[in-house]
Scaffold this active site. Structure first.
Site, PDB file in Angstrom:
ATOM      1  N   GLN A  97      76.471  98.638  -7.995  1.00 44.45           N
ATOM      2  CA  GLN A  97      74.929  98.425  -6.677  1.00 44.45           C
ATOM      3  C   GLN A  97      75.155  98.726  -5.649  1.00 44.45           C
ATOM      4  OE1 GLN A  97      71.911  95.119  -7.022  1.00 44.45           O
ATOM      5  NE2 GLN A  97      70.568  96.760  -8.431  1.00 44.45           N
ATOM      6  N   TYR A 178      63.316  95.951  -1.925  1.00 43.69           N
ATOM      7  CA  TYR A 178      64.006  96.034  -1.085  1.00 43.69           C
ATOM      8  C   TYR A 178      64.448  97.793  -0.828  1.00 43.69           C
ATOM      9  CZ  TYR A 178      66.454  91.778  -2.624  1.00 43.69           C
ATOM     10  OH  TYR A 178      66.950  89.940  -2.953  1.00 43.69           O
ATOM     11  N   ARG A 225      68.449 101.418 -10.557  1.00 44.62           N
ATOM     12  CA  ARG A 225      67.438 100.487 -10.931  1.00 44.62           C
ATOM     13  C   ARG A 225      66.436 100.485 -10.459  1.00 44.62           C
ATOM     14  NH1 ARG A 225      68.194  93.310 -11.345  1.00 44.62           N
ATOM     15  NH2 ARG A 225      68.489  94.088 -13.591  1.00 44.62           N
ATOM     16  N   GLY A 315      71.835  88.758 -17.376  1.00 46.55           N
ATOM     17  CA  GLY A 315      72.040  88.351 -15.829  1.00 46.55           C
ATOM     18  C   GLY A 315      72.534  87.103 -16.314  1.00 46.55           C
ATOM     19  N   ARG A 316      71.585  85.956 -16.234  1.00 41.60           N
ATOM     20  CA  ARG A 316      72.086  84.378 -15.567  1.00 41.60           C
ATOM     21  C   ARG A 316      73.655  84.179 -17.151  1.00 41.60           C
ATOM     22  NH1 ARG A 316      66.447  82.586 -15.426  1.00 41.60           N
ATOM     23  NH2 ARG A 316      66.187  84.795 -16.757  1.00 41.60           N
TER      24      ARG A 316
HETATM   25  C1  LIG Z   1      71.765  83.986  -9.253  1.00 39.72           C
HETATM   26  C2  LIG Z   1      70.620  85.763  -9.475  1.00 39.72           C
HETATM   27  C3  LIG Z   1      71.188  86.874  -7.943  1.00 39.72           C
HETATM   28  C4  LIG Z   1      70.721  87.903  -8.942  1.00 39.72           C
HETATM   29  N1  LIG Z   1      70.990  89.265  -7.561  1.00 39.72           N
HETATM   30  C5  LIG Z   1      70.593  90.221  -8.211  1.00 39.72           C
HETATM   31  C6  LIG Z   1      70.808  91.561  -7.942  1.00 39.72           C
HETATM   32  O1  LIG Z   1      72.194  91.372  -6.353  1.00 39.72           O
HETATM   33  N2  LIG Z   1      70.593  92.762  -7.538  1.00 39.72           N
HETATM   34  C7  LIG Z   1      69.796  92.785  -8.844  1.00 39.72           C
HETATM   35  O2  LIG Z   1      68.959  94.367  -8.664  1.00 39.72           O
HETATM   36  N3  LIG Z   1      69.344  91.532  -9.111  1.00 39.72           N
HETATM   37  C8  LIG Z   1      69.617  90.423  -8.654  1.00 39.72           C
HETATM   38  N4  LIG Z   1      69.174  89.665  -9.441  1.00 39.72           N
HETATM   39  C9  LIG Z   1      68.563  89.925 -10.532  1.00 39.72           C
HETATM   40  C10 LIG Z   1      69.434  89.884 -12.489  1.00 39.72           C
HETATM   41  O3  LIG Z   1      69.894  90.971 -12.378  1.00 39.72           O
HETATM   42  C11 LIG Z   1      68.583  90.202 -14.037  1.00 39.72           C
HETATM   43  O4  LIG Z   1      67.344  90.979 -13.321  1.00 39.72           O
HETATM   44  C12 LIG Z   1      67.829  88.732 -13.712  1.00 39.72           C
HETATM   45  O5  LIG Z   1      68.401  86.897 -13.701  1.00 39.72           O
HETATM   46  C13 LIG Z   1      66.798  88.552 -15.204  1.00 39.72           C
HETATM   47  O6  LIG Z   1      67.998  88.410 -16.429  1.00 39.72           O
HETATM   48  P1  LIG Z   1      68.134  86.974 -17.038  1.00 39.72           P
HETATM   49  O7  LIG Z   1      67.039  87.036 -17.412  1.00 39.72           O
HETATM   50  O8  LIG Z   1      69.079  87.715 -18.269  1.00 39.72           O
HETATM   51  O9  LIG Z   1      69.035  86.275 -16.088  1.00 39.72           O
HETATM   52  C14 LIG Z   1      69.713  88.409  -9.882  1.00 39.72           C
HETATM   53  C15 LIG Z   1      69.465  87.161 -10.636  1.00 39.72           C
HETATM   54  C16 LIG Z   1      69.864  86.123 -10.784  1.00 39.72           C
HETATM   55  C17 LIG Z   1      69.895  84.455 -10.497  1.00 39.72           C
END
Ligand SMILES: Cc1cc2nc3c(=O)[nH]c(=O)nc-3n(C[C@H](O)[C@H](O)[C@H](O)COP(=O)(O)O)c2cc1C
Length: 364
Positions: A97, A178, A225, A315-316
């Site tokens: 990314q 961003y 994205r 994500g998480r």
């Molecule tokens: C700790 C953390 C760091 C993240 N860093 C980014 C990132 O660098 N770039 C991005 O586009 N989204 C980032 N996100 C968003 C995640 O990619 C994702 O969209 C979000 O966690 C929701 O998905 P989930 O419900 O499966 O966790 C981050 C989320 C979390 C929790």
């Protein structure tokens, strides 16, 4: 079940349709060089169909967080080569990314005298500096038109560097407040040149970045994205008509590129707005349903099974379960994420989540 079946996104063959969403974890040190911890973290997650790396800065002034990695220097490229080699050796695929943070930064973090944005409007709130203190986000320098063109080239060089490091492709970060997203929204972009004003003008930067990156490394290795209506970092999209017009202009500009994928973060990926963007771009679609609740197995299964997405971003659950694809396929118990360790500097909460086999071995 389709979620566990292979897919092809452009030039990227995936062994299953579970995609590790980009996740900033701030463990790459002051110089932003991927180290042993990052190599191990990504290697552990190679069983996911595709890994999208944490947001990685293309140029120094695009760095948003201490500990965030870059893809600018030879040392960073060498570090990422170790990550890519480890993921490939474990049978995975990985794209980077490319994240220019725009106004979400601070001179102490970016280690540059200025930070930049479409307009001289500060992001709301404060940010954490490397020493743990907090500081207001500064009023950014408004990029001149010539500097906007340079910013496009920054993404291009970074994409070349990512491919030189052996990554399988890149994802342009057009989401979450961003730089690219700052251009899209009227509250953070009040420019009067060809990059501001109308929806078409606000969409121009994202289209130019993505087009130029695709020309440099191949459209079939390039994705983007987006997070329409996410409302973070002061990038507010609350006028439904303007949102639709802006994302339609963006999608129409992206459509001819022939992208490998579009990755959309939205609370309702099956809804009209997201499916309209998907259809208009016409690229394979990775859906990520957003921050409010963790993405679940059932939701992921349904999104792919019902044809609402080609793959699902997670994500998480991917933070907490290095072997998530295996666990979901066999519908087993899951580790719980530890949010207090999401942003840290050590292995704790990063590479120490056990696989199912490891947990069961400990219990036995
Ligand atoms: C700790 C953390 C760091 C993240 N860093 C980014 C990132 O660098 N770039 C991005 O586009 N989204 C980032 N996100 C968003 C995640 O990619 C994702 O969209 C979000 O966690 C929701 O998905 P989930 O419900 O499966 O966790 C981050 C989320 C979390 C929790």
């Amino acid at each position: 079940m389709k979620l566990f079946e292979p897919a092809v996104l452009g030039a990227l063959p995936l062994s299953n349709r579970i995609v590790m969403a980009p996740l900033t974890r701030t463990r790459a040190g002051e110089l932003g060089i991927p180290n042993d911890l990052l190599v191990e973290h990504y290697r552990q997650r190679a069983g996911l169909g595709l890994i999208v790396t944490e947001g990685t800065w293309p140029v120094q002034e695009g760095r948003s967080y201490p500990g965030q990695p870059g893809i600018e220097t030879d040392e960073q490229i060498a570090g990422w080569r170790r990550v890519a080699d480890a993921v490939h050796a474990a049978g995975g695929r990985i794209v980077m990314q490319l994240m220019h943070g725009g106004r979400v930064s601070h001179p102490d973090i970016a280690q540059t005298p200025r930070i930049v944005a479409p307009s001289a409007i500060a992001a709301p709130g404060q940010t954490h500096l490397a020493d743990g203190s907090k500081a207001d986000m500064p009023v950014p320098h408004e990029l001149t038109t010539a500097e906007v063109h340079e910013a496009v080239q920054g993404f291009v060089q970074a994409a070349r560097n990512a491919v030189a490091a052996g990554l399988d492709g890149v994802e342009v970060h057009g989401a979450n407040g961003y730089l690219v997203h700052e251009f899209l929204a009227p509250g953070s972009n009040t420019r009067t040149d060809q990059y501001g004003g109308s929806p078409e003008n606000r969409a121009r930067f994202g289209i130019e970045v993505t087009t130029a990156v695709a020309e440099a490394i191949g459209a079939d290795r390039t994705g983007i994205r987006l997070s329409p209506e996410h409302g973070v970092q002061g990038v507010i999209e609350d006028d439904a008509e303007d949102v639709r017009a802006t994302y339609t202009a963006l999608a129409e500009g992206l459509a001819p590129i022939g992208l490998a994928f579009v990755d959309i973060l939205h609370a309702d990926p099956t809804g009209d707005l997201v499916q309209h963007i998907r259809r208009t771009i016409g690229a394979p679609f990775i859906a990520n349903s957003g921050f409010s609740a963790l993405t679940t197995r059932e939701e992921a299964l349904a999104l792919v099974e019902d044809g609402h997405a080609d793959a699902v971003g997670v994500g998480r659950a991917a933070i907490a379960n290095p072997d998530l694809a295996h666990r979901w396929e066999h519908d087993t118990e899951l580790n719980e994420p530890r949010p207090e360790l999401f942003y840290g500097q050590s292995a704790e909460g990063y590479t120490d989540y056990p696989t199912l086999a490891e947990s069961r071995a400990t219990v036995a």
